[in-house]
Structures are given as C-alpha cells and as structure tokens.
Design an enzyme around this catalytic site. Structure first.
Site, mmCIF file in Angstrom:
data_model
loop_
_atom_site.group_PDB
_atom_site.id
_atom_site.type_symbol
_atom_site.label_atom_id
_atom_site.label_comp_id
_atom_site.label_asym_id
_atom_site.label_seq_id
_atom_site.Cartn_x
_atom_site.Cartn_y
_atom_site.Cartn_z
ATOM 1 N N CYS A 2 46.004 35.353 39.621
ATOM 2 C CA CYS A 2 47.082 35.072 40.555
ATOM 3 C C CYS A 2 47.252 36.242 41.517
ATOM 4 C CB CYS A 2 48.405 34.841 39.825
ATOM 5 S SG CYS A 2 48.326 33.657 38.468
ATOM 6 N N TYR A 81 48.099 37.122 34.949
ATOM 7 C CA TYR A 81 47.098 37.397 33.923
ATOM 8 C C TYR A 81 46.624 38.848 34.001
ATOM 9 C CZ TYR A 81 44.873 34.345 30.489
ATOM 10 O OH TYR A 81 44.541 33.686 29.336
ATOM 11 N N ASN A 174 45.456 40.909 39.388
ATOM 12 C CA ASN A 174 45.123 40.893 37.964
ATOM 13 C C ASN A 174 44.382 42.176 37.607
ATOM 14 O OD1 ASN A 174 44.452 37.837 39.195
ATOM 15 N ND2 ASN A 174 45.975 37.904 37.568
#
Length: 327
Positions: A2, A81, A174
């Site tokens: 993301c 994440y 991430n």
C-alpha cells in the site's frame, strides 16, 4: 502492499490518504465505530476497550477490524503491510494491553487524541504474534498516524522493540523499514518539476526533450521503494489546493501508484491490485472511499448520533453517484 500520504490544503486542513493494495478482495467498507466499545482480542481473553468514536474502512470478522480511519479528535491512521520486518511478542504480558497486529489501528483510533498522545500510551502496548482468522496467520504491519496539527509519524515494531518516528515527508509505503526509505531519498536529489539546464560537452550543446525532463530517473515500477519515491515527489510538487478540492488533488497524487489488476503478479500467479483508495479529512471527521470497480467516491461524516450509538454502523457502497453521502 500500500501507499499512504499526508497532505495540507492551502486553507490549513490536513488530510491522510492511502491505497489499499492486496491480492484478494478484502471487501472493506465504511463503518463508524461509536464511543466506549469493548472488543474481543485474538491476543488475549481480556480484549481491549476504546473510548473515542472513529470512521474508516473495515470488515466484520466476528468484530470490526479497521485498516484506516479518522477519529473524533481528528487523529487519522492507516495500517500497511510490513513483510519480513515486523516482529511481535510471542506471549501476552501482564499489566499491558495485549493486541494482535490487526487490532492495533482500532486501539490507536479509539484511544489516542493526537500523535503526541499516542506516544504517551505506547508503553502500555504489547503486540502479540497472533493470527487473524481471515488469513490464518499473524499480519506483518506498520502504521502511519497524523493529526490536525500537522504531526505525522510512523509506528514500527521490530526485533529490537517499538520505533515511533516523525515522518518529515508525510509518506509511507511498505518494507524496507521507514528509516531506510528516508535514506534512499538521497539517491534522487536530481528530481525536479522543471527541466534540467542545457549541457555543453566540449562545445557540443545538448538540451532536454521538452518539459518533464526534470523527473527523468524517477522509478516507475510498483515496488514499495519506487512508490515511496514517486509519492514524495508528487506530494512535494502537486499544486496546492483548498480543502474543498483536496480529495481531488489526493486522488491525482495516488494515480501515480495505483496498481491495475494484472500488472503486478506474485509468484503464485495472484495479482496485487489497488482495491480502493481511502481519504481521511481530519477537520470535518469525514471518510471517503474510492473503490477499484468504478472510481466513484463515497463519503461518511461522523455525527453525534453516529458517535453515540451503542453498536457500529456499516455503510454499503453505492457505485452510482460521485461524492454520494452515505446514510
């Protein structure tokens, strides 16, 4: 996988936006969690309590789990994440709030009034290596939080403990860890919105091929490293807009990192794609959701009635009208 970005309008309001990129449909939708809720926890039988109302994208998997949102004090946050980096405790600890990683954002939005307030509460937090039923495993996550004052921070939990860091560029993606991403920006000091000047090589004059050459060398792939660079650049140089137009501006910023289905395949053949974009208005306590299927934007604004209900309120997405008020 993301991307998130914090944004200041020209009229002085802060917004936080994110893409939700994943390989199977999480089926998240806007939900308002009212004040004074008790949640069961996958980490400990005692569960945890929240006192503040918040709105964001969530899913009911026995209880609501949110992955982004904004609370009644204007604190916003998103879970992203953090594979191969996040490490949590193996056991619950007495006299602490024991949570699974997927429960942390609920706890943050439900209890912290600002980034500074969260800093004072992190000493009570113990994140336990507990699986989420939806995936059957513990979820490696880190979090970006931002408040109305402009304070923006990143929370990471690694083998050496909790790291709660100021985010000077207002962007997070991430893995690798956030400090690495900041250091990597030094490899892209040549990026600029204007063309580079002409060069002379032993009397031979060269010129760039028109506008846009200042961004030559900006990575265009979908790795977290490249998305971080692109988003920092877009955030820095996107023309300022009023709060009225901030969601539109953020949508254009996130266009540069949106992942269409099929262009980012995992080793197992599954496709990571941008399932939705979420936008959080910290001043008006409004959550906007823009789903992949039709790109229309729906919004939910917290009201006193919603914040004082006894149970959460979920809002189905209607794909027929842009900026539809959900009620």
């Amino acid at each position: 996988m993301c991307t998130s970005v914090n944004f200041l309008s020209t009229t002085g309001d802060y917004f936080l936006a994110r893409t939700m990129d994943f390989d199977f449909n999480l089926d998240g939708r806007p939900v308002v969690i009212p004040r004074h809720q008790h949640f069961n926890s996958d980490a400990h039988d005692a569960g945890y309590d929240t006192k503040l109302a918040f709105v964001g994208a969530g899913k009911n998997i026995g209880s609501y789990i949110l992955v982004d949102g904004v609370n009644e004090k204007g604190l916003s946050g998103a879970a992203l994440y953090f594979s191969d980096e996040a490490q949590y405790s193996d056991q619950p600890q007495s006299h602490k709030t024991n949570l699974a990683s997927h429960e942390v954002l609920n706890w943050i939005l439900g209890n912290a009034e600002s980034c500074a307030d969260l800093a004072n509460q992190l000493g009570d937090l113990n994140v336990v290596n507990s699986p989420i039923k939806l995936l059957g495993q513990a979820v490696p996550l880190h979090w970006i939080v931002a408040d109305r004052s402009g304070d923006c921070r990143v929370l990471e939990i690694k083998a050496d403990g909790i790291h709660y860091m100021t985010d000077p560029v207002g962007v997070m993606t991430n893995s690798p860890d956030f400090t690495w991403h900041l250091q990597n920006l030094s490899n892209y000091t040549e990026l600029q919105p204007t063309p580079h000047p002409d060069r002379n090589y032993n009397g031979y004059q060269i010129s760039s091929f028109g506008p846009g050459s200042g961004a030559l060398g900006m990575p265009g792939d979908y790795t977290s490293v490249s998305r971080f660079i692109r988003t920092v650049f877009m955030r820095q140089y996107t023309e300022g807009v009023s709060s009225k137009n901030a969601i539109n501006a953020l949508s254009h910023i996130l266009n540069s990192v949106e992942i269409p289905k099929g262009v980012k395949l995992k080793a197992n053949g599954q496709s990571d794609y941008t399932q939705y974009r979420g936008y959080m208005d910290m001043s008006n306590l409004t959550y906007y959701m823009q789903p992949y299927d039709d790109q229309s934007i729906s919004k939910v604004t917290m009201t006193e009635a919603l914040m004082n209900k006894s149970v959460p309120t979920e809002f189905p997405i209607n794909h027929s009208q842009q900026y539809q008020e959900l009620n």
